[in-house]
Every structure is written in structure tokens, then in C-alpha cells.
Design a protein around this motif. Structure first.
Motif, PDB file in Angstrom:
ATOM      1  N   SER A   1     -18.551   6.435  -0.756  1.00 22.71           N
ATOM      2  CA  SER A   1     -17.764   5.953  -1.984  1.00 22.71           C
ATOM      3  C   SER A   1     -16.282   6.146  -1.808  1.00 22.71           C
ATOM      4  CB  SER A   1     -18.323   6.525  -3.371  1.00 22.71           C
ATOM      5  OG  SER A   1     -18.367   7.914  -3.324  1.00 22.71           O
TER       6      SER A   1
ATOM      7  N   PRO B   1     -12.739   5.478  -1.022  1.00 21.75           N
ATOM      8  CA  PRO B   1     -12.122   4.289  -0.380  1.00 21.75           C
ATOM      9  C   PRO B   1     -11.158   4.444   0.674  1.00 21.75           C
ATOM     10  CG  PRO B   1     -10.878   5.221  -2.517  1.00 21.75           C
ATOM     11  CD  PRO B   1     -12.160   6.125  -2.216  1.00 21.75           C
ATOM     12  N   GLY B   2     -10.510   3.635   1.272  1.00 19.58           N
ATOM     13  CA  GLY B   2      -9.690   3.341   2.173  1.00 19.58           C
ATOM     14  C   GLY B   2      -9.771   2.144   3.281  1.00 19.58           C
ATOM     15  N   PRO B   3      -8.944   2.040   4.124  1.00 17.35           N
ATOM     16  CA  PRO B   3      -8.972   1.007   5.007  1.00 17.35           C
ATOM     17  C   PRO B   3      -9.972   0.609   5.932  1.00 17.35           C
ATOM     18  CG  PRO B   3      -7.339   2.307   5.856  1.00 17.35           C
ATOM     19  CD  PRO B   3      -7.755   2.969   4.561  1.00 17.35           C
TER      20      PRO B   3
ATOM     21  N   ARG C   1     -13.204   3.590   8.479  1.00 19.20           N
ATOM     22  CA  ARG C   1     -14.649   4.059   8.680  1.00 19.20           C
ATOM     23  C   ARG C   1     -15.045   3.716  10.019  1.00 19.20           C
ATOM     24  NH1 ARG C   1     -16.824   3.762   3.523  1.00 19.20           N
ATOM     25  NH2 ARG C   1     -15.518   3.004   1.873  1.00 19.20           N
TER      26      ARG C   1
ATOM     27  N   LEU D   1      -1.325   3.923   1.034  1.00 19.23           N
ATOM     28  CA  LEU D   1      -2.593   3.885   1.038  1.00 19.23           C
ATOM     29  C   LEU D   1      -2.839   4.445  -0.443  1.00 19.23           C
ATOM     30  CD1 LEU D   1      -3.924   4.674   4.551  1.00 19.23           C
ATOM     31  CD2 LEU D   1      -4.082   2.494   3.334  1.00 19.23           C
ATOM     32  N   HIS D   2      -2.485   5.486  -0.519  1.00 18.96           N
ATOM     33  CA  HIS D   2      -2.474   6.342  -2.130  1.00 18.96           C
ATOM     34  C   HIS D   2      -2.113   5.435  -3.125  1.00 18.96           C
ATOM     35  CE1 HIS D   2      -4.247  10.218  -0.955  1.00 18.96           C
ATOM     36  NE2 HIS D   2      -3.211  10.430   0.174  1.00 18.96           N
TER      37      HIS D   2
ATOM     38  N   LYS E   1      -2.549   2.424  -3.327  1.00 17.75           N
ATOM     39  CA  LYS E   1      -3.388   1.278  -3.612  1.00 17.75           C
ATOM     40  C   LYS E   1      -4.816   1.989  -3.818  1.00 17.75           C
ATOM     41  CE  LYS E   1      -5.687  -2.444  -0.359  1.00 17.75           C
ATOM     42  NZ  LYS E   1      -5.402  -3.050   0.748  1.00 17.75           N
ATOM     43  N   TYR E   2      -5.112   2.989  -3.410  1.00 18.86           N
ATOM     44  CA  TYR E   2      -6.747   3.383  -3.422  1.00 18.86           C
ATOM     45  C   TYR E   2      -6.925   4.649  -4.392  1.00 18.86           C
ATOM     46  CZ  TYR E   2      -7.863   0.567   0.856  1.00 18.86           C
ATOM     47  OH  TYR E   2      -7.881  -0.472   1.533  1.00 18.86           O
ATOM     48  N   GLY E   3      -5.710   5.392  -4.693  1.00 23.76           N
ATOM     49  CA  GLY E   3      -5.834   6.392  -5.464  1.00 23.76           C
ATOM     50  C   GLY E   3      -5.651   7.814  -4.731  1.00 23.76           C
TER      51      GLY E   3
ATOM     52  N   VAL F   1      -8.074   9.239  -0.295  1.00 26.93           N
ATOM     53  CA  VAL F   1      -8.091   8.320   0.646  1.00 26.93           C
ATOM     54  C   VAL F   1      -8.951   8.640   1.899  1.00 26.93           C
ATOM     55  CG1 VAL F   1      -6.775   6.617   1.913  1.00 26.93           C
ATOM     56  CG2 VAL F   1      -6.163   7.107  -0.388  1.00 26.93           C
ATOM     57  N   ARG F   2      -9.615   7.774   2.628  1.00 25.49           N
ATOM     58  CA  ARG F   2     -10.185   7.980   3.905  1.00 25.49           C
ATOM     59  C   ARG F   2      -9.385   7.409   4.913  1.00 25.49           C
ATOM     60  NH1 ARG F   2     -15.830   7.737   5.697  1.00 25.49           N
ATOM     61  NH2 ARG F   2     -16.306   6.960   3.611  1.00 25.49           N
TER      62      ARG F   2
END
Length: 502
Positions: A40, A42-44, A48, A70-71, A73-75, A78-79
Motif C-alpha cells: 500500500s 506509494p511510489g514510482p 517496486r 515524489l513526496h 506527489k505521493y505524500g 514514499v517507496r
């Protein structure tokens, strides 16, 4: 049909390609299926599948800005890789960096030269080494070092005076200042950066090359060993840059012992390291460790302090209003009367605000250190993470959080000044988000020495000069990149200093 008939070049190529493709596919499947990070998070998409993409970002020099984007964008979580997370929320500060944290320094610290306090990952070992070194950075020690710092800055100001009215490279002057201060207080001898000696430029050349050599050695040891075997003089000089840095430090240490012995009255941090700490009974480190530590501290000080000084001058050139406020503060205070004594400069709110904003917007280590959890699972900001999960926070992002720093991309020293005109240290929440010096047991030992240098330098320069940009070129030069430490993209800061009237 014989076996040899099957061993054609196309067949061998196809076999090799199939093996490589299978290995890549298996690695990707393993990363996806065996990732310790909840799906769950998030990240680009690439994060993964592989850690290689963030490695290429690291090598490009844009990790800080990439992770920051990325932060946004995703919060706050971030992965970055199958087993790596980046946090930007205050709730993560204590479990990652605070006292009692179950996180230790990550593998990247194995890439940075000989093992000393900075590289030590084991908490107990680091604590013991810190106990035997902490006294050299105490307030009393730094007060004793101030005459050496003032002397180097005298020479720095004189060198800039000789370039008044001309375009000059402020980054070069700031790095040379930081180098000579480190030489004086840590090695007991000046590099002669402002005296025309060859030691300074040669040392800095090897210093600049040492980081990429160590990085290659860490991530691609086979490539490193192959390059070491190639009989190309220029390449061999490059590959031995780290050796040069440590040899210089060891030679300086041995020269100091030869000239001063082990009970010298010279006021240097090296003297204190050699003597140990009589107040606590801490014995001195072995000579080999002292040599390593002074070498590590010296090359760590050059880029961090030097680059920060250049960015402070660049920001003042970009903001003539704050430059004028600082000049007025310096000239209406007792700074000149006290010969710019550091105890006086510590009370000046505009000077403090200018430096704090520079550190906030241009942290010396923008990407922050990687940490990894230890033998057991750890809860960070509501996530239960198993051992060996890489976790980090970066100063570049946390120090631009609009929840704590309104209008975060604006250079505003006023945010560090109270309504009554005194220094504003910031709320505890704001202080938590300032990661420029690290946190907890891993806080940078040299931060107070660096702050002393920078405040004295800025005060003396702003008392003597006005500073202006050399046009659009300076903005392009000062674009931020990071290769673990902050580095201006153009490796230069073109400014014009103009002598002020008395």
C-alpha cells in the motif's frame, strides 16, 4: 550431429541473453514478492521492481530534488526501492534519528574512506568513539580555537579585497577558508591556501576525486579493481585520490608529533585529541585512529562549510534588502569594536537569520543519511517495518515543509527573528524538521565550529563589502546538485565584491 555444431556464435549469444534475461526477471519477481514494505505504500512503479533506478538518480546528482518531488506527489511516505522508504513527516524523526532509535547507519557509509566516527554504524562503538572525542568540540575548546579561525578569515578577507571590483569565485574563497581553518585546528598546520602554496589546490583536487572513487569502489568493486590495474598515469592518480588524502593527514600528524611532542601547549584540536580528556579520564585514541579522524574531519569540513558560505553570499547578492539589513546590523553593533568576537556575533538576529535560511534552503547534506532497521521490526510513523528495511529522511524536503515553513521556497531570514527583534530559535516542531546537522546521537560534531566560521566570515565581509551577482551566469552556476554533499552545479560562484565606505 556433433556437440560442436551447436556451439555457434548466435547460439552462444542467445544462451547468454536468455540467462541474463532470466536473471533480471527472477530478480524483479523476487523484489516484488519478497519486498518487506507493505504494497500500500506509494511510489514510482520502478521502485517496486529495482533499486537501480534510484542509484542512477544518485549518480546524476539530483536525488534530493527527485525525492522531494515524489513526496509532493505521493505524500509523507514514499517507496524508493523494494526495501527502501523515504519519510518527510515529523512523526518519523524520533524513531529514525532520536535517542534510543533501533535504526543504524546504512550501507552507504561503508563507501566513505577509512573507518572513523563518521562511518561507524554500531551504536555502542560509535558511542565509545564519541566519548573519547567529544571534548575537542566543547564550547571551551572552540573558544580557544577562535584566534586561529579569525587569523584565517583575516587572510580570506584580504584575498577578496585584492579582487574588489572584479568578478571572483566566492566558492573558491570559501572552500579555501574552510580548508585552512581545518588545517590549523585539526592538523596543526595551514594548507597555505592564501599564500600561494601548492598544498591547498593539490589537496582539494584529490579531495574532489576521492568521493567518486570511493563510490565506484562501493557499488562496483570489479570495475574499481579493473581500473586500478590499467597503466594510465592520469587514471592512476585519480584512483589513488583517497590514499593521498589519508597520507597527507598522517604525514601532518607525524610532523606535529615530531615538532611538538605529545604534551604541547599549542591550542589546536589535534593537541586535545593526542592528550585525551583528563576531565573524564578518557584515554587518547591510538595514533592510527587519530590520523584517520583528523583526515576525515578535514575533508568533511571543506565542502560542508565552504559550500554553505558560498550559498550565503549568493543569497545576500540575490537579496540586496537583506544584505543592507545585515550591513546595518553589523555596523550598529559592537562587532567591529570587539574585533568580530564570536560571543558578540552570536547575539545578532539578522546574521543568525541569514545563516539559518541558507542552511534551510541549501543544507550541506541535502539527501540525508540512509538508515536501516536492526535485528527486529520497527514502527515508524504507523508502519511496522521488518529488519533491514532502509529508511531515511532528507533535509531538502523537511526544511521545505509549508506546514512548518510558510512560503518555503522564499529566502526569508525574518522567520528566525521575533517581533521584538531578538533571535527566534523556532518551535520544537520546527527544530525537529531542521535536519541540516542531523539528529540525536548522530548529530554533526563539527556544527559549532562551522557556525563560528560562517558567522565570523559573513560579519567581516558584510562590514567591508557589498556583494552582487555576475548576471544570470551565477544563477546557473549555483544550481544545487548533491552527491551525498551539496555541490553547486557549476563548481563556481561568480560574484563581485565592492568596498564600502567606512
Amino acid at each position: 550431429m556433433t556437440l560442436e555444431s551447436y556451439l555457434t556464435v548466435p547460439a552462444l549469444a542467445a544462451t547468454v541473453a536468455a540467462v541474463l534475461a532470466g536473471n533480471i526477471i527472477w530478480t524483479i519477481i523476487s523484489n516484488v514478492l519478497a519486498s518487506p514494505i507493505p504494497s500500500s505504500v506509494p511510489g514510482p512503479f520502478l521502485a517496486r521492481l529495482t533499486s537501480k533506478w534510484i542509484l542512477f538518480v544518485d549518480m546524476s546528482g539530483y536525488r534530493a530534488r527527485t525525492v522531494d518531488a515524489l513526496h509532493k506527489k505521493y505524500g509523507p511516505v514514499v517507496r524508493l526501492a523494494p526495501n527502501e522508504l523515504s519519510f518527510s513527516c515529523r512523526e518519523a524523526v524520533q524513531p529514525i534519528y532520536g535517542t534510543g532509535s533501533t535504526c543504524i547507519k546504512g550501507p552507504i557509509y561503508d563507501y566513505f574512506g577509512k573507518r572513523g566516527l563518521f562511518q561507524m554504524k554500531d551504536a555502542g562503538e560509535h558511542r565509545e568513539r564519541h566519548r573519547r572525542m567529544a571534548h575537542i568540540f566543547s564550547a571551551g575548546s572552540l573558544q580557544q580555537m577562535e584566534p586561529l579561525v579569525q587569523s584565517v578569515i583575516d587572510r580570506t578577507v584580504g584575498a577578496i579585497e585584492n579582487k574588489a571590483g572584479q568578478v571572483c569565485d566566492a566558492l573558491h574563497f570559501c572552500r579555501m577558508m574552510a580548508l585552512d581553518v581545518a588545517g590549523e585546528v585539526l592538523m596543526g598546520k595551514s594548507f597555505g591556501a592564501f599564500d600561494g602554496q601548492e598544498n591547498a589546490p593539490v589537496y582539494v583536487k584529490h579531495l574532489d576525486n576521492a568521493y567518486p572513487v570511493w563510490f565506484i569502489q562501493g557499488i562496483a568493486p570489479l570495475v574499481y579493481h579493473t581500473l586500478n590495474m590499467l597503466p594510465i598515469p592520469a587514471l592512476q592518480e585519480f584512483m589513488t585520490s583517497g590514499d593521498y588524502v589519508y597520507k597527507y593527514g598522517n604525514d601532518a600528524f607525524e610532523e606535529f608529533l615530531r615538532l611538538n611532542g605529545r604534551t604541547s601547549n599549542r591550542r589546536t584540536l589535534l593537541t586535545k585529541l593526542i592528550a585525551g580528556n583528563p576531565e573524564t579520564g578518557a584515554e587518547p585514541l591510538p595514533d592510527a585512529d587519530i590520523s584517520t579522524e583528523v583526515s576525515n574531519l578535514t575533508f568533511a569540513a571543506v565542502d560542508t562549510t565552504g559550500n554553505t558560505g558560498a550559498y550565503a553570499l549568493y543569497r545576500l547578492a540575490c537579496h540586496p534588502d537583506w544584505q543592507e539589513k545585515l550591513q546595518t546590523e553589523i555596523r550598529t553593533s559592537r562587532a567591529r569594536e570587539t574585533n568580530f568576537a564570536y560571543r558578540m556575533l552570536q547575539t545578532l538576529p539578522v546574521l543568525n537569520g541569514v545563516l539559518m535560511e541558507t542552511l534551510r534552503l541549501h543544507p550541506a547534506q541535502p539527501s540525508g543519511p540512509l538508515r536501516e532497521t536492526t535485528d527486529h521490526s520497527t514502527n515508524i510513523a504507523g508502519l511496522n517495518l521488518p529488519a533491514k528495511t532502509l529508511v531515511s529522511m532528507q533535509a531538502y524536503t523537511t526544511q521545505r515543509d509549508p506546514a512548518y515553513f510558510p512560503n518555503p521556497d522564499k529566502f526569508d531570514p525574518g522567520r528566525w527573528i521575533k517581533a521584538d527583534g531578538t533571535i527566534n530559535p523556532g518551535t520544537p516542531e520546527l527544530q525537529d524538521m531542521m535536519l541540516v546537522w542531523g539528529k540525536g546521537p548522530r548529530t554533526c560534531s563539527g556544527q559549532y565550529m562551522a557556525t563560528m566560521e560562517l558567522k565570523i566570515l559573513l560579519a567581516r565581509l558584510m562590514d567591508r563589502f557589498g556583494v552582487a551577482l555576475h548576471g544570470e551566469k551565477t544563477h546557473l552556476e549555483m544550481e544545487m546538485t548533491d552527491h551525498f554533499v551539496l555541490i553547486p552545479k557549476g563548481h563556481c560562484c561568480s560574484l563581485v565584491f565592492t568596498t564600502l565606505g567606512s
